[in-house]
Design an enzyme around this catalytic site. Sequence first.
Site, PDB file in Angstrom:
ATOM      1  N   HIS A  60     -34.549  33.966 -67.728  1.00 42.77           N
ATOM      2  CA  HIS A  60     -35.312  34.248 -68.952  1.00 42.77           C
ATOM      3  C   HIS A  60     -35.509  35.759 -69.114  1.00 42.77           C
ATOM      4  O   HIS A  60     -35.383  36.307 -70.198  1.00 42.77           O
ATOM      5  CB  HIS A  60     -36.704  33.595 -68.904  1.00 42.77           C
ATOM      6  CG  HIS A  60     -36.707  32.103 -68.813  1.00 42.77           C
ATOM      7  ND1 HIS A  60     -37.406  31.421 -67.854  1.00 42.77           N
ATOM      8  CD2 HIS A  60     -36.114  31.152 -69.577  1.00 42.77           C
ATOM      9  CE1 HIS A  60     -37.255  30.114 -68.024  1.00 42.77           C
ATOM     10  NE2 HIS A  60     -36.466  29.920 -69.057  1.00 42.77           N
TER      11      HIS A  60
ATOM     12  N   LYS B 110     -45.799  15.920 -71.644  1.00 41.38           N
ATOM     13  CA  LYS B 110     -45.001  16.423 -70.533  1.00 41.38           C
ATOM     14  C   LYS B 110     -45.875  16.913 -69.383  1.00 41.38           C
ATOM     15  O   LYS B 110     -46.946  17.464 -69.590  1.00 41.38           O
ATOM     16  CB  LYS B 110     -44.132  17.591 -71.035  1.00 41.38           C
ATOM     17  CG  LYS B 110     -42.655  17.458 -70.658  1.00 41.38           C
ATOM     18  CD  LYS B 110     -41.815  18.520 -71.330  1.00 41.38           C
ATOM     19  CE  LYS B 110     -40.882  19.169 -70.331  1.00 41.38           C
ATOM     20  NZ  LYS B 110     -39.981  20.147 -70.960  1.00 41.38           N
TER      21      LYS B 110
ATOM     22  N   ARG C 256     -26.284  29.319 -70.718  1.00 39.34           N
ATOM     23  CA  ARG C 256     -25.818  29.482 -69.338  1.00 39.34           C
ATOM     24  C   ARG C 256     -24.442  28.901 -69.118  1.00 39.34           C
ATOM     25  O   ARG C 256     -23.666  29.398 -68.312  1.00 39.34           O
ATOM     26  CB  ARG C 256     -26.779  28.761 -68.380  1.00 39.34           C
ATOM     27  CG  ARG C 256     -28.060  29.480 -68.161  1.00 39.34           C
ATOM     28  CD  ARG C 256     -29.062  28.626 -67.454  1.00 39.34           C
ATOM     29  NE  ARG C 256     -29.570  27.590 -68.339  1.00 39.34           N
ATOM     30  CZ  ARG C 256     -30.599  26.821 -68.081  1.00 39.34           C
ATOM     31  NH1 ARG C 256     -31.226  26.931 -66.928  1.00 39.34           N
ATOM     32  NH2 ARG C 256     -31.018  25.936 -68.944  1.00 39.34           N
TER      33      ARG C 256
ATOM     34  N   SER D  88     -35.540  26.825 -64.312  1.00 37.11           N
ATOM     35  CA  SER D  88     -36.928  26.582 -63.915  1.00 37.11           C
ATOM     36  C   SER D  88     -37.027  25.328 -63.062  1.00 37.11           C
ATOM     37  O   SER D  88     -37.828  25.269 -62.124  1.00 37.11           O
ATOM     38  CB  SER D  88     -37.817  26.422 -65.154  1.00 37.11           C
ATOM     39  OG  SER D  88     -37.898  27.620 -65.867  1.00 37.11           O
TER      40      SER D  88
HETATM   41  P1  ADP Z   1     -36.617  24.445 -72.514  1.00 32.23           P
HETATM   42  O1  ADP Z   1     -37.538  23.419 -71.951  1.00 32.23           O
HETATM   43  O2  ADP Z   1     -36.788  24.697 -73.974  1.00 32.23           O
HETATM   44  O3  ADP Z   1     -35.165  24.326 -72.101  1.00 32.23           O
HETATM   45  P2  ADP Z   1     -36.714  26.658 -70.699  1.00 32.23           P
HETATM   46  O4  ADP Z   1     -37.923  27.431 -70.338  1.00 32.23           O
HETATM   47  O5  ADP Z   1     -36.051  25.884 -69.616  1.00 32.23           O
HETATM   48  O6  ADP Z   1     -37.186  25.762 -71.884  1.00 32.23           O
HETATM   49  O7  ADP Z   1     -35.614  27.609 -71.365  1.00 32.23           O
HETATM   50  C1  ADP Z   1     -35.895  28.402 -72.478  1.00 32.23           C
HETATM   51  C2  ADP Z   1     -34.637  29.165 -72.901  1.00 32.23           C
HETATM   52  O8  ADP Z   1     -34.206  30.005 -71.845  1.00 32.23           O
HETATM   53  C3  ADP Z   1     -33.438  28.304 -73.234  1.00 32.23           C
HETATM   54  O9  ADP Z   1     -32.720  28.912 -74.291  1.00 32.23           O
HETATM   55  C4  ADP Z   1     -32.600  28.347 -71.999  1.00 32.23           C
HETATM   56  O10 ADP Z   1     -31.222  28.138 -72.287  1.00 32.23           O
HETATM   57  C5  ADP Z   1     -32.856  29.761 -71.570  1.00 32.23           C
HETATM   58  N1  ADP Z   1     -32.620  29.915 -70.140  1.00 32.23           N
HETATM   59  C6  ADP Z   1     -33.147  29.206 -69.133  1.00 32.23           C
HETATM   60  N2  ADP Z   1     -32.681  29.641 -67.940  1.00 32.23           N
HETATM   61  C7  ADP Z   1     -31.819  30.646 -68.226  1.00 32.23           C
HETATM   62  C8  ADP Z   1     -30.959  31.488 -67.418  1.00 32.23           C
HETATM   63  N3  ADP Z   1     -30.871  31.366 -66.101  1.00 32.23           N
HETATM   64  N4  ADP Z   1     -30.230  32.399 -68.075  1.00 32.23           N
HETATM   65  C9  ADP Z   1     -30.300  32.511 -69.411  1.00 32.23           C
HETATM   66  N5  ADP Z   1     -31.042  31.746 -70.210  1.00 32.23           N
HETATM   67  C10 ADP Z   1     -31.797  30.824 -69.638  1.00 32.23           C
END
Ligand code: ADP
Length: 153
Positions: A17, A41, A90, A130
Amino acid sequence: MRTAVFPGSFDPITLGHYDIVERAAPLFDKIVIAIGQNSQKKYMFSLEQRMEFIKKTFENFPNVEVDHFEGLTIDYCHSKNVHFILRGLRNPADFEFEKAIAQTNRELTKDNKIETIFLLTSAGKSFISSSIVREIISFNGDYELLVPDAVRV
Ligand code: ADP
């Protein structure tokens, strides 16, 4: 003013992120990292903890803010008068999933268009998620390598 909303669960924020926000910050006047809160959730970290991790991580970024919302991302964007959603990609699975959401959002915002802007993850960060971080934390592993310094449990 060109503002982008970066929506997600951020449970917790990871270096993946961080990479997306750091690279998008110079492209927009303002980035709002918006934690989507779904009452159905279960999260590992409370909304307050997730907000605090993000605030601390970006304390030296003058154009990055943190907020939270319930409901649809596009409704949140409309309420803030924002026309850009930022998302990270990703891998092909992210692409397929994000494509459907972005196209749906465009369809649902026909009269007041919202465009989704994608950044590809930097090489070396694309394996981070995450959910894997939560798994490592729950088994007392070295999660510190995958998250900003502000995330400490
Ligand atoms: P959600 O529950 O909406 O997927 P996340 O917090 O998991 O929420 O992810 C939010 C955003 O960050 C999404 O666009 C996801 O693709 C991006 N994201 C998550 N991990 C990575 C990473 N390692 N590299 C780049 N983008 C990421």
